[in-house]
Structure formats: structure tokens, C-alpha cells
Design a protein around this motif. Structure first.
Motif, PDB file in Angstrom:
ATOM      1  N   PHE A  26       0.852  -1.182   0.000  1.00 32.92           N
ATOM      2  CA  PHE A  26       0.000   0.000   0.000  1.00 32.92           C
ATOM      3  C   PHE A  26       0.888   1.231   0.000  1.00 32.92           C
ATOM      4  CE2 PHE A  26      -2.513  -3.162   2.473  1.00 32.92           C
ATOM      5  CZ  PHE A  26      -3.558  -3.315   1.567  1.00 32.92           C
ATOM      6  N   ILE A  27       0.444   2.278  -0.689  1.00 28.17           N
ATOM      7  CA  ILE A  27       1.194   3.521  -0.681  1.00 28.17           C
ATOM      8  C   ILE A  27       0.262   4.685  -0.382  1.00 28.17           C
ATOM      9  CG2 ILE A  27       1.009   3.827  -3.194  1.00 28.17           C
ATOM     10  CD1 ILE A  27       3.859   5.134  -2.996  1.00 28.17           C
ATOM     11  N   ALA A  28       0.698   5.539   0.541  1.00 27.74           N
ATOM     12  CA  ALA A  28      -0.027   6.772   0.860  1.00 27.74           C
ATOM     13  C   ALA A  28       0.974   7.916   0.765  1.00 27.74           C
ATOM     14  CB  ALA A  28      -0.664   6.673   2.235  1.00 27.74           C
ATOM     15  N   GLY A  29       1.622   8.260   1.883  1.00 22.72           N
ATOM     16  CA  GLY A  29       2.645   9.305   1.834  1.00 22.72           C
ATOM     17  C   GLY A  29       3.910   8.860   1.136  1.00 22.72           C
ATOM     18  N   GLY A  30       4.272   7.591   1.327  1.00 19.90           N
ATOM     19  CA  GLY A  30       5.440   7.031   0.644  1.00 19.90           C
ATOM     20  C   GLY A  30       6.775   7.504   1.172  1.00 19.90           C
ATOM     21  N   THR A  31       6.809   8.119   2.347  1.00 25.73           N
ATOM     22  CA  THR A  31       8.049   8.726   2.826  1.00 25.73           C
ATOM     23  C   THR A  31       9.136   7.704   3.139  1.00 25.73           C
ATOM     24  OG1 THR A  31       7.149   8.776   5.081  1.00 25.73           O
ATOM     25  CG2 THR A  31       6.896  10.763   3.742  1.00 25.73           C
ATOM     26  N   ASN A  32       8.764   6.474   3.441  1.00 29.93           N
ATOM     27  CA  ASN A  32       9.738   5.406   3.666  1.00 29.93           C
ATOM     28  C   ASN A  32       9.758   4.416   2.505  1.00 29.93           C
ATOM     29  OD1 ASN A  32      10.196   2.780   6.169  1.00 29.93           O
ATOM     30  ND2 ASN A  32      11.721   3.860   4.983  1.00 29.93           N
ATOM     31  N   LEU A  33       8.571   4.071   2.018  1.00 31.04           N
ATOM     32  CA  LEU A  33       8.456   3.054   0.980  1.00 31.04           C
ATOM     33  C   LEU A  33       9.197   3.441  -0.297  1.00 31.04           C
ATOM     34  CD1 LEU A  33       7.289   0.426  -0.141  1.00 31.04           C
ATOM     35  CD2 LEU A  33       5.206   1.701  -0.723  1.00 31.04           C
ATOM     36  N   ARG A  92       3.808  15.621  21.053  1.00 30.89           N
ATOM     37  CA  ARG A  92       5.235  15.897  21.245  1.00 30.89           C
ATOM     38  C   ARG A  92       6.109  14.846  20.571  1.00 30.89           C
ATOM     39  NH1 ARG A  92       4.267  17.363  27.612  1.00 30.89           N
ATOM     40  NH2 ARG A  92       3.452  19.478  27.262  1.00 30.89           N
ATOM     41  N   ALA A  93       5.675  13.585  20.649  1.00 30.16           N
ATOM     42  CA  ALA A  93       6.449  12.519  20.005  1.00 30.16           C
ATOM     43  C   ALA A  93       6.484  12.706  18.492  1.00 30.16           C
ATOM     44  CB  ALA A  93       5.867  11.153  20.367  1.00 30.16           C
ATOM     45  N   ILE A  94       5.342  13.037  17.910  1.00 28.84           N
ATOM     46  CA  ILE A  94       5.293  13.235  16.459  1.00 28.84           C
ATOM     47  C   ILE A  94       6.184  14.398  16.047  1.00 28.84           C
ATOM     48  CG2 ILE A  94       3.805  13.922  14.543  1.00 28.84           C
ATOM     49  CD1 ILE A  94       1.530  12.401  15.974  1.00 28.84           C
ATOM     50  N   LEU A  95       6.094  15.499  16.784  1.00 26.69           N
ATOM     51  CA  LEU A  95       6.870  16.687  16.426  1.00 26.69           C
ATOM     52  C   LEU A  95       8.368  16.488  16.639  1.00 26.69           C
ATOM     53  CD1 LEU A  95       4.529  19.474  17.843  1.00 26.69           C
ATOM     54  CD2 LEU A  95       4.862  18.822  15.452  1.00 26.69           C
ATOM     55  N   ALA A  96       8.746  15.467  17.413  1.00 25.45           N
ATOM     56  CA  ALA A  96      10.164  15.165  17.617  1.00 25.45           C
ATOM     57  C   ALA A  96      10.754  14.378  16.459  1.00 25.45           C
ATOM     58  CB  ALA A  96      10.352  14.387  18.921  1.00 25.45           C
ATOM     59  N   GLY A  97       9.901  13.923  15.536  1.00 26.42           N
ATOM     60  CA  GLY A  97      10.381  13.073  14.455  1.00 26.42           C
ATOM     61  C   GLY A  97      10.446  13.784  13.115  1.00 26.42           C
ATOM     62  N   ALA A  98      11.449  13.449  12.334  1.00 26.24           N
ATOM     63  CA  ALA A  98      11.589  13.890  10.937  1.00 26.24           C
ATOM     64  C   ALA A  98      11.601  15.411  10.817  1.00 26.24           C
ATOM     65  CB  ALA A  98      10.474  13.271  10.097  1.00 26.24           C
ATOM     66  N   THR A  99      11.060  15.912   9.709  1.00 29.54           N
ATOM     67  CA  THR A  99      10.987  17.347   9.440  1.00 29.54           C
ATOM     68  C   THR A  99       9.541  17.711   9.141  1.00 29.54           C
ATOM     69  OG1 THR A  99      11.295  17.089   7.056  1.00 29.54           O
ATOM     70  CG2 THR A  99      13.295  17.309   8.406  1.00 29.54           C
ATOM     71  N   GLY A 100       9.270  19.015   9.111  1.00 30.77           N
ATOM     72  CA  GLY A 100       7.916  19.448   8.801  1.00 30.77           C
ATOM     73  C   GLY A 100       7.438  18.947   7.455  1.00 30.77           C
ATOM     74  N   GLN A 101       8.319  18.957   6.465  1.00 28.58           N
ATOM     75  CA  GLN A 101       7.932  18.490   5.129  1.00 28.58           C
ATOM     76  C   GLN A 101       7.542  17.022   5.138  1.00 28.58           C
ATOM     77  OE1 GLN A 101      10.638  20.225   5.935  1.00 28.58           O
ATOM     78  NE2 GLN A 101      11.284  21.648   4.310  1.00 28.58           N
ATOM     79  N   LEU A 102       8.323  16.203   5.835  1.00 26.98           N
ATOM     80  CA  LEU A 102       8.001  14.783   5.910  1.00 26.98           C
ATOM     81  C   LEU A 102       6.731  14.543   6.710  1.00 26.98           C
ATOM     82  CD1 LEU A 102      11.539  13.238   6.414  1.00 26.98           C
ATOM     83  CD2 LEU A 102      10.053  12.918   4.441  1.00 26.98           C
ATOM     84  N   ARG A 115      10.239   1.121   8.546  1.00 29.78           N
ATOM     85  CA  ARG A 115      11.221   0.072   8.799  1.00 29.78           C
ATOM     86  C   ARG A 115      12.500   0.642   9.391  1.00 29.78           C
ATOM     87  NH1 ARG A 115      11.316  -4.534   4.440  1.00 29.78           N
ATOM     88  NH2 ARG A 115      11.759  -5.660   6.394  1.00 29.78           N
ATOM     89  N   THR A 116      13.300  -0.245   9.938  1.00 24.88           N
ATOM     90  CA  THR A 116      14.493   0.163  10.666  1.00 24.88           C
ATOM     91  C   THR A 116      15.453   0.978   9.805  1.00 24.88           C
ATOM     92  OG1 THR A 116      16.345  -0.637  12.022  1.00 24.88           O
ATOM     93  CG2 THR A 116      15.774  -1.925  10.075  1.00 24.88           C
ATOM     94  N   ARG A 117      16.251   1.789  10.480  1.00 22.84           N
ATOM     95  CA  ARG A 117      17.308   2.538   9.786  1.00 22.84           C
ATOM     96  C   ARG A 117      18.677   1.908  10.013  1.00 22.84           C
ATOM     97  NH1 ARG A 117      12.336   4.457   8.799  1.00 22.84           N
ATOM     98  NH2 ARG A 117      12.393   6.306   7.475  1.00 22.84           N
ATOM     99  N   CYS A 118      18.714   0.631  10.341  1.00 20.75           N
ATOM    100  CA  CYS A 118      19.986  -0.064  10.490  1.00 20.75           C
ATOM    101  C   CYS A 118      20.814   0.088   9.214  1.00 20.75           C
ATOM    102  CB  CYS A 118      19.744  -1.539  10.780  1.00 20.75           C
ATOM    103  SG  CYS A 118      21.256  -2.541  10.809  1.00 20.75           S
ATOM    104  N   TYR A 119      22.086   0.421   9.393  1.00 20.84           N
ATOM    105  CA  TYR A 119      22.986   0.668   8.261  1.00 20.84           C
ATOM    106  C   TYR A 119      23.029  -0.522   7.313  1.00 20.84           C
ATOM    107  CZ  TYR A 119      27.485   1.154   5.855  1.00 20.84           C
ATOM    108  OH  TYR A 119      28.469   1.208   4.904  1.00 20.84           O
ATOM    109  N   TYR A 120      23.064  -1.727   7.829  1.00 22.62           N
ATOM    110  CA  TYR A 120      23.227  -2.908   6.981  1.00 22.62           C
ATOM    111  C   TYR A 120      21.935  -3.257   6.249  1.00 22.62           C
ATOM    112  CZ  TYR A 120      27.542  -3.258   9.572  1.00 22.62           C
ATOM    113  OH  TYR A 120      28.770  -2.976  10.133  1.00 22.62           O
ATOM    114  N   PHE A 121      20.802  -2.874   6.815  1.00 22.18           N
ATOM    115  CA  PHE A 121      19.530  -3.072   6.131  1.00 22.18           C
ATOM    116  C   PHE A 121      19.480  -2.252   4.844  1.00 22.18           C
ATOM    117  CE2 PHE A 121      15.016  -1.678   5.632  1.00 22.18           C
ATOM    118  CZ  PHE A 121      14.470  -2.912   5.313  1.00 22.18           C
ATOM    119  N   TYR A 122      20.040  -1.045   4.891  1.00 22.80           N
ATOM    120  CA  TYR A 122      20.043  -0.167   3.728  1.00 22.80           C
ATOM    121  C   TYR A 122      21.226  -0.423   2.800  1.00 22.80           C
ATOM    122  CZ  TYR A 122      16.092   2.731   5.063  1.00 22.80           C
ATOM    123  OH  TYR A 122      14.829   3.177   5.330  1.00 22.80           O
ATOM    124  N   GLN A 123      22.236  -1.126   3.274  1.00 22.02           N
ATOM    125  CA  GLN A 123      23.421  -1.392   2.453  1.00 22.02           C
ATOM    126  C   GLN A 123      23.177  -2.687   1.682  1.00 22.02           C
ATOM    127  OE1 GLN A 123      25.744   0.905   2.519  1.00 22.02           O
ATOM    128  NE2 GLN A 123      27.164  -0.034   1.082  1.00 22.02           N
TER     129      GLN A 123
END
Length: 330
Positions: A26-33, A92-102, A115-123
Motif C-alpha cells: 500500500f502507498i499513501a505518503g510514501g516517505t519510507n516506501l 510531542r512525540a510526532i513533532l520530535a520526528g523527521a521534518t515538517g515536510q516529511l 522500517r528500521t534505519r539499520c545501516y546494513y539493512f540499507y546497504q
């Protein structure tokens, strides 16, 4: 990016039906997908666009809680008057994450599934059990400074990245879904995520084609709501350790309500209700806080570079409790 089929759904039932027969997302915002697709970490054969669904409302539930549509953006949820008034820890939790644009694009359902931001997951030229089951976990003896110390296994130590999900875990949210056959179910947030064990690629209990439609919050909980996030820089950084808390005390300084959930340290948003029970009906003195931290971190396991998260979590827990007893907000 690999080729894929694109479909746009007009109802939740249609979306689930479109996604169920094949390898679909499924795709909505797509910021991670979209990032994952560009790197060919995720290669769905079909994308099901859910942005036309009528799931963009925040409604008051019969018990005084909130029913949040899966397509409500992070920005809209954080700014909603009922969230600010009754669930400030979530805002407060939401506003602590990412940027306003995201946050303007990211959705409630998508945030829970990021999904996780583990370096090896993305490598992609590196082994990763979460990406390629059975290939190994080089993070255990490699670059693991940001990774988990709780809920880990010999197969995976990747941390869960969401700030919002930590607040949802604290609040005891319920995830509502719909399946391809039209049936629905309600999943308590504590049952939604899967520990890695020997299957780290299975991250939630969602079935193929199952769509999150709403996230439901119970009635508001009285007390000081706070979200503390320790990170490498002041913005656009994932938590090294974070703590969402709801704490209340009586006139004698005895803790009457203690709820604590942690981010950055677990393979899922982390909450230990035994720790909360230990602190409740105490004056939150140093000895009790030490006992609570010992219990919270009893199963914690550092992997070298992330060993510092254990004492850092202790200090954050102490800070949150002491600030609540002093009557200081976040």
C-alpha cells in the motif's frame, strides 16, 4: 527501481482485495516506501494507492477516546486540538520526528509500519537477515551504535525507528484493520509488533493484503505527559534513547500513575508494565528508580558501540521521574 503495477483503490475493501493476490504494498505518503523501492530493498509487484480512501478523519470515540484514520498525516495529528489537549505526549512525540515536510506527507498507518534505519539493512551489498532471511547479521559485530539493546536475537539487533509508535504504545492504542475477504480485526498495539527471534523479516502480525484503517486511543489518562528524545542533533535524527511518559502524583508526592514507553533501545516500541508497577505508590526515591532501571534493563544486551545506551537509559528514566515529582512539564 523495478517495474510494478499500479492500482488506485476507492474503498478499504477494494484496497485489501487488490493487494492480497500478489506481492503488493500500500502507498499513501510514501516517505519510507519510496526510498526502499529506489534502493530495491522492497520490490513490490504492485502498488495499491490508498490516498482516495475516506480515512483522513480524527473522531471522538464513545468512551471519550479518539479514532484516527490511517491517512491522517503526522502534521495534522500533532496539531489536532483533542490530541494537544488530551494526548500531548503523542503530539510531542510526532513533532520530535523527521521534518515538517516529511510530517506533512507521512501518515498514521505508515508511521507505524516504517522500517528500521539499520545501516546494513540499507546497504544492499551487505548481508541482512531482515532484508534477506538467513544471510546473517553483520551489525552484531559491526556498526551498531544506534541499534537495539532490548528484544534482540542472534539474528537481528535492528531498532524500531518510530517516535509516534512509542507514544501509541504508551497510550495503549488499538490498531483496526480490514482483510481481503472484508473481515476486520482489532489488534492491541502491544501485540502488533513481532520480536525478531529467528524471523526478523516478519515485523508485524499483519497478514498479506491486510490494511490498517484506524488507530484507536482509549480515554485520556490524567497526569504529566512528556516525551524526551536523546539524539545526536536537535532535528531530523532518530532517537538514541527516547522516553514517552504519563506520570501523576498525589499531594504527598506519591506516584499514583506511572506509564513509560521507550524508543531507540528496542526492536519494537518498548514498555515494561512491571517497571511501572514497581514505581507506583512510591515516592520515586533514588533507590526505587535504581530498582526500576535494573528491572527495565535486566535483559538488555549491548553489542559494543551501543553499550552506552544502557547507562543513558538509566539517566533518562531518573530524569523523567524526578521532573514529574518536581511538577515540571516537558
Amino acid at each position: 527501481m523495478k517495474r510494478f503495477e499500479y492500482s488506485r483503490a476507492n474503498t478499504p475493501e477494494q484496497a485489501a482485495n487488490y493487494a492480497s493476490p500478489t506481492d503488493a504494498s500500500f502507498i499513501a505518503g510514501g516517505t519510507n516506501l519510496l526510498d526502499l523501492m529506489k534502493l530495491e530493498i522492497e520490490t513490490p509487484l504492485k502498488l495499491v494507492d490508498v490516498t482516495r480512501l475516506e480515512l483522513q478523519q480524527v473522531e471522538t470515540a464513545a468512551d471519550g477516546g479518539l479514532r484516527i484514520g490511517t491517512l491522517v498525516t503526522n502534521s495534522d495529528l500533532a496539531a489536532h486540538p483533542d490530541v494537544i489537549k488530551n494526548y500531548p505526549v503523542l503530539s510531542r512525540a510526532i513533532l520530535a520526528g523527521a521534518t515538517g515536510q516529511l510530517r506533512n506527507r507521512a501518515t498514521t498507518g505508515g508511521n507505524l509500519l516504517q522500517r528500521t534505519r539499520c545501516y546494513y539493512f540499507y546497504q544492499t551489498d551487505s548481508p541482512c537477515n531482515k532484508r534477506e532471511p538467513g544471510s546473517g547479521c553483520p551489525a552484531i559485530n559491526g556498526e551498531n551504535r544506534t541499534l537495539a539493546i532490548l528484544g534482540t536475537s542472534e539474528a537481528c539487533i535492528a531498532q524500531h525507528p518510530s517516535d509516534m509508535a512509542v507514544a501509541m504504545r504508551l497510550l495503549g492504542a488499538t490498531v483496526e484493520t480490514i482483510k481481503a475477504d472484508g473481515s476486520t480485526r482489532e489488534i492491541a498495539i502491544e501485540d502488533f509488533y513481532c520480536l525478531p527471534k529467528d524471523t526478523p523479516h516478519i515485523e508485524t502480525v499483519l497478514e498479506t493484503g491486510e490494511l490498517i484503517t484506524h488507530v484507536v486511543l482509549p480515554a485520556p489518562i490524567k497526569g504529566m505527559h512528556t516525551y524526551d528524545k536523546v539524539r545526536d542533533r536537535a532535528s531530523y535524527a532518530f532517537a538514541l534513547v527516547s522516553c514517552a511518559a504519563i506520570i501523576d502524583a498525589d499531594d504527598n508526592g506519591s506516584l499514583t500513575t506511572v506509564r513509560l514507553a521507550f524508543g531507540g533501545i528496542g526492536t519494537e516500541p518498548w514498555r515494561n508494565e512491571d517497571v511501572e508497577a514497581l514505581l507506583t505508590d512510591t515516592d520515586g526515591n533514588n533507590d526505587v528508580i535504581t530498582q526500576a532501571a535494573d528491572l527495565l534493563l535486566k535483559e538488555a544486551k549491548g553489542s559494543g558501540q551501543n553499550d552506552f545506551k544502557i547507562p543513558l537509559t538509566r539517566r533518562l528514566l531518573k530524569q523523567v521521574i524526578q521532573r514529574a515529582l518536581a511538577g515540571e512539564g516537558a
